[in-house]
Design an enzyme around this catalytic site. Structure first.
Site, PDB file in Angstrom:
ATOM      1  N   ASN A 147     -13.433  11.568 -14.292  1.00 40.58           N
ATOM      2  CA  ASN A 147     -13.614  13.043 -14.001  1.00 40.58           C
ATOM      3  C   ASN A 147     -15.080  13.390 -14.210  1.00 40.58           C
ATOM      4  OD1 ASN A 147     -14.032  12.106 -16.631  1.00 40.58           O
ATOM      5  ND2 ASN A 147     -13.740  13.664 -17.659  1.00 40.58           N
ATOM      6  N   GLU A 245     -15.981   6.077 -25.745  1.00 36.46           N
ATOM      7  CA  GLU A 245     -16.062   7.806 -25.588  1.00 36.46           C
ATOM      8  C   GLU A 245     -14.486   7.554 -24.972  1.00 36.46           C
ATOM      9  OE1 GLU A 245     -17.645   9.600 -27.128  1.00 36.46           O
ATOM     10  OE2 GLU A 245     -19.398   8.517 -27.364  1.00 36.46           O
ATOM     11  N   CYS A 279     -13.453  15.867 -21.118  1.00 37.94           N
ATOM     12  CA  CYS A 279     -12.968  15.437 -22.438  1.00 37.94           C
ATOM     13  C   CYS A 279     -13.504  16.381 -23.472  1.00 37.94           C
ATOM     14  CB  CYS A 279     -13.635  14.165 -22.594  1.00 37.94           C
ATOM     15  SG  CYS A 279     -15.423  14.233 -22.303  1.00 37.94           S
ATOM     16  N   GLU A 457     -23.966   8.180 -27.253  1.00 43.10           N
ATOM     17  CA  GLU A 457     -24.548   7.878 -26.211  1.00 43.10           C
ATOM     18  C   GLU A 457     -25.758   9.076 -25.805  1.00 43.10           C
ATOM     19  OE1 GLU A 457     -22.083   6.064 -22.874  1.00 43.10           O
ATOM     20  OE2 GLU A 457     -20.650   7.546 -23.573  1.00 43.10           O
TER      21      GLU A 457
HETATM   22  P1  NAD Z   1      -8.354   5.488 -18.056  1.00 41.42           P
HETATM   23  O1  NAD Z   1      -8.439   4.863 -19.539  1.00 41.42           O
HETATM   24  O2  NAD Z   1      -7.285   5.500 -17.228  1.00 41.42           O
HETATM   25  O3  NAD Z   1      -9.540   4.417 -16.977  1.00 41.42           O
HETATM   26  C1  NAD Z   1     -10.996   4.622 -17.573  1.00 41.42           C
HETATM   27  C2  NAD Z   1     -11.457   3.309 -16.761  1.00 41.42           C
HETATM   28  O4  NAD Z   1     -11.010   2.273 -17.260  1.00 41.42           O
HETATM   29  C3  NAD Z   1     -11.204   3.354 -15.409  1.00 41.42           C
HETATM   30  O5  NAD Z   1     -12.330   2.683 -14.763  1.00 41.42           O
HETATM   31  C4  NAD Z   1     -10.120   2.359 -15.177  1.00 41.42           C
HETATM   32  O6  NAD Z   1      -9.981   1.465 -14.061  1.00 41.42           O
HETATM   33  C5  NAD Z   1     -10.473   1.136 -16.361  1.00 41.42           C
HETATM   34  N1  NAD Z   1      -9.515   0.522 -16.597  1.00 41.42           N
HETATM   35  C6  NAD Z   1      -8.031   0.926 -16.739  1.00 41.42           C
HETATM   36  N2  NAD Z   1      -7.255   0.039 -17.305  1.00 41.42           N
HETATM   37  C7  NAD Z   1      -8.096  -0.984 -17.695  1.00 41.42           C
HETATM   38  C8  NAD Z   1      -7.892  -2.358 -18.287  1.00 41.42           C
HETATM   39  N3  NAD Z   1      -6.691  -2.785 -18.548  1.00 41.42           N
HETATM   40  N4  NAD Z   1      -9.007  -3.331 -18.596  1.00 41.42           N
HETATM   41  C9  NAD Z   1     -10.230  -2.665 -18.311  1.00 41.42           C
HETATM   42  N5  NAD Z   1     -10.383  -1.466 -17.708  1.00 41.42           N
HETATM   43  C10 NAD Z   1      -9.425  -0.630 -17.417  1.00 41.42           C
HETATM   44  O7  NAD Z   1      -9.061   6.779 -18.180  1.00 41.42           O
HETATM   45  P2  NAD Z   1      -9.052   7.853 -17.114  1.00 41.42           P
HETATM   46  O8  NAD Z   1      -7.806   8.662 -16.513  1.00 41.42           O
HETATM   47  O9  NAD Z   1      -9.964   7.444 -15.722  1.00 41.42           O
HETATM   48  O10 NAD Z   1     -10.166   9.029 -17.632  1.00 41.42           O
HETATM   49  C11 NAD Z   1      -9.706  10.126 -18.219  1.00 41.42           C
HETATM   50  C12 NAD Z   1      -9.788  10.084 -19.780  1.00 41.42           C
HETATM   51  O11 NAD Z   1     -11.279   9.886 -20.031  1.00 41.42           O
HETATM   52  C13 NAD Z   1      -9.371  11.173 -20.653  1.00 41.42           C
HETATM   53  O12 NAD Z   1      -8.595  10.613 -21.775  1.00 41.42           O
HETATM   54  C14 NAD Z   1     -10.713  11.687 -21.103  1.00 41.42           C
HETATM   55  O13 NAD Z   1     -10.823  12.576 -22.177  1.00 41.42           O
HETATM   56  C15 NAD Z   1     -11.564  10.570 -21.135  1.00 41.42           C
HETATM   57  N6  NAD Z   1     -13.001  10.867 -20.972  1.00 41.42           N
HETATM   58  C16 NAD Z   1     -13.643  10.816 -22.254  1.00 41.42           C
HETATM   59  C17 NAD Z   1     -15.086  11.137 -22.192  1.00 41.42           C
HETATM   60  C18 NAD Z   1     -15.854  11.127 -23.473  1.00 41.42           C
HETATM   61  O14 NAD Z   1     -17.016  11.099 -23.465  1.00 41.42           O
HETATM   62  N7  NAD Z   1     -15.325  10.995 -24.694  1.00 41.42           N
HETATM   63  C19 NAD Z   1     -15.564  11.724 -21.082  1.00 41.42           C
HETATM   64  C20 NAD Z   1     -14.967  11.693 -19.821  1.00 41.42           C
HETATM   65  C21 NAD Z   1     -13.487  11.486 -19.800  1.00 41.42           C
END
Ligand code: NAD
Length: 476
Positions: A147, A245, A279, A457
């Site tokens: 995102n 995060e 998020c 962060e």
């Molecule tokens: P996601 O958890 O599906 O993926 C995040 C990353 O993890 C991607 O690069 C993905 O390829 C990787 N990943 C997936 N499976 C993995 C595994 N088994 N081992 C290691 N890496 C793996 O999340 P998303 O759909 O890309 O992002 C949306 C989420 O991110 C929402 O929940 C949002 O709230 C959160 N988010 C949080 C913040 C924050 O700072 N708190 C900021 C932005 C987004």
């Protein structure tokens, strides 16, 4: 095909991924190589090998590289903003803003390199000197979500390099374009071979290989709670430092004495801009009963005027949802909300535009209650719900009644309530008369409870994660 960067070389992959424009699914942004497990292991080995020299590199070299990266990002903000809007679907002004943020972050950490310092103290034992310094952690694995395709990578890569760490960077599979462009800039800025590695690809392959590997000293992760747990479990197994995060279910409280215009703008911006895919989005609007009906009426009117269209078109307020699976999730929550008895006051319909894309009308639920799934689970789309409460005390309790704790907000003209909320909101970031989303880059970012784990962060607080402290005793 856009390649991965491993051990100082651009390398092809056996598998490629098409980067699809969510505003126009017929438009392919480009083909991007998917790294294999072997490519990932090679990247980790290269980072390990480069670490001794890089960790002892001069601060001038690191400063100059980061400044060069910042300058190029800022100089190319319009072009990189277009790429970002095209691959992720946020509007062009939002995307250019995000690119500028990435440039500013590299600039900030270029400055931080020159401000590295420690403490020299007297010992409790006469004649001995005590010195407390910060040293790099080692090889840092960086895993990012879709995102914020350039800002989140920037706020992890810049401090990692600034403090003398080597990097293995795995961007989200869905949006490799901005990550690749950033990597290309970093490589050309002159990082020595092995110091920075880009491994695009699947979480289950590239991410999993990173989690399994004991040669990674620290992992910084932003993404969903489910994946965050996997990062935590694997990292604890290796006794490795990690930072998470994750999701949010952020409340915006609107009190009777709020300025109605301010409250409506905070809600529209916080809940629906960037298609609600932040998020820090205000997915729960907690409104006291004296202003409730006026607030809902004014917010609904404002939503009717929002233009949902192609992210690159001038005049678009809300771009498309990022892809089909996120759209399915949004629609399923809209269905769940209806079945739970919430009233869909506006939106929630699929929209047709000139080009085929994932267009969803922003959805507003009213008459919702705290226990509903739409008020407890992160939807991550342009969907918000209004909860009617009696007074400030009930509003504060409702705001805190969530497993998450990333950001929160209150709209009020009462100093007493604003101050009380700032102190008692169980969130990492609290906003008064401002949207729950939208933060500065020179101050800490992060949450509490199920939203975050580990040190904050951004800003000077980033040093906590990207360095390890050494205490030295000397008898001269
Ligand atoms: P996601 O958890 O599906 O993926 C995040 C990353 O993890 C991607 O690069 C993905 O390829 C990787 N990943 C997936 N499976 C993995 C595994 N088994 N081992 C290691 N890496 C793996 O999340 P998303 O759909 O890309 O992002 C949306 C989420 O991110 C929402 O929940 C949002 O709230 C959160 N988010 C949080 C913040 C924050 O700072 N708190 C900021 C932005 C987004």
């Amino acid at each position: 095909m856009h390649q991965n960067f491993v051990a100082g070389r651009w390398i092809g992959g056996t598998e490629a991924q098409d980067n699809v424009n969510p505003s126009n699914t017929g438009d392919i942004v480009g083909a991007y190589a998917r790294a294999s497990r072997e490519d990932t292991l090679e990247a980790i080995a290269a980072a390990r090998a480069a670490f001794p020299a890089w960790s002892r590199s001069g601060i001038q070299q690191r400063h100059d590289i980061l400044l060069k990266v910042s300058a190029e990002i800022l100089a190319r903000k319009d072009e990189l903003g277009r790429l970002l809007a095209r691959e992720e679907g946020k509007t062009l002004p939002e995307a250019i803003g995000e690119v500028m943020r990435a440039g500013q972050i590299f600039d900030f950490f270029a400055g931080e390199v020159l401000r590295l310092s420690g403490d020299k103290l007297p010992s409790t034992r006469p004649g001995i000197e005590v010195e407390v310094t910060r040293e790099p952690v080692g090889v840092v694995g960086i895993i990012t979500p879709w995102n914020f395709p350039i800002a989140i990578p920037a706020w992890k890569i810049a401090p990692a390099l600034a403090y003398g760490n080597c990097v293995v960077f795995k961007p989200a599979d869905l949006v490799p374009g901005s990550a690749w462009a950033l990597a290309d800039i970093i490589v050309r800025a002159g990082v020595p071979d092995g110091v920075f590695n880009l491994v695009m690809g699947r979480g289950s392959v590239v991410g999993a290989a990173m989690l399994d590997d004991p040669r990674i000293d620290a992992i910084t992760f932003t993404g969903s709670v489910g994946t965050g747990r996997k990062v935590a479990e694997a990292s604890v197994g290796h006794l490795r430092k990690f930072q998470l995060e994750m999701g949010g279910k952020n409340p915006l409280v609107v009190l009777d004495d709020a300025d109605l215009g301010v409250a409506v703008e905070c809600a529209v911006n916080g809940a629906f801009f960037s298609t609600g895919q932040r998020c820090t989005a205000s997915s729960r609007l907690v409104v006291t009963e004296g202003i409730h009906d006026r607030f809902v009426a004014a917010l609904t009117e404002r939503l009717k005027g929002l233009v949902v269209d192609d992210a690159l078109k001038a005049g678009t307020h809300v771009g498309p949802v990022v892809d089909q699976s996120q759209l399915d999730q949004d629609l399923s929550y809209i269905d769940i909300g209806r079945k739970e008895g919430a009233r869909l006051a506006w939106g929630g319909e699929l929209l047709n535009r000139e080009t085929p894309g994932f267009y969803l009308q922003p959805a507003l639920f009213t008459e919702t209650s705290a226990g509903m799934r739409i008020n407890r689970e992160e939807i991550f789309g342009p969907v918000a719900s209004v909860m009617r409460v009696k007074d400030y005390e009930e509003a504060l309790a409702a705001a805190n009644d969530t497993p998450f704790g990333l950001s929160s907000g209150i709209c009020t003209t009462s100093l007493k309530h604003a101050s009380h909320f700032r102190r008692n909101s169980e969130a990492g970031m609290v906003m008064v008369n401002l949207p729950t989303a939208g933060v500065d880059y020179h101050v800490p970012f992060g949450g509490r409870k199920g939203s975050s784990y580990g040190p904050r962060e951004q800003g000077r607080y980033a040093a906590e994660f990207y360095t390890t402290v050494k205490t030295a005793y000397t008898l001269p």
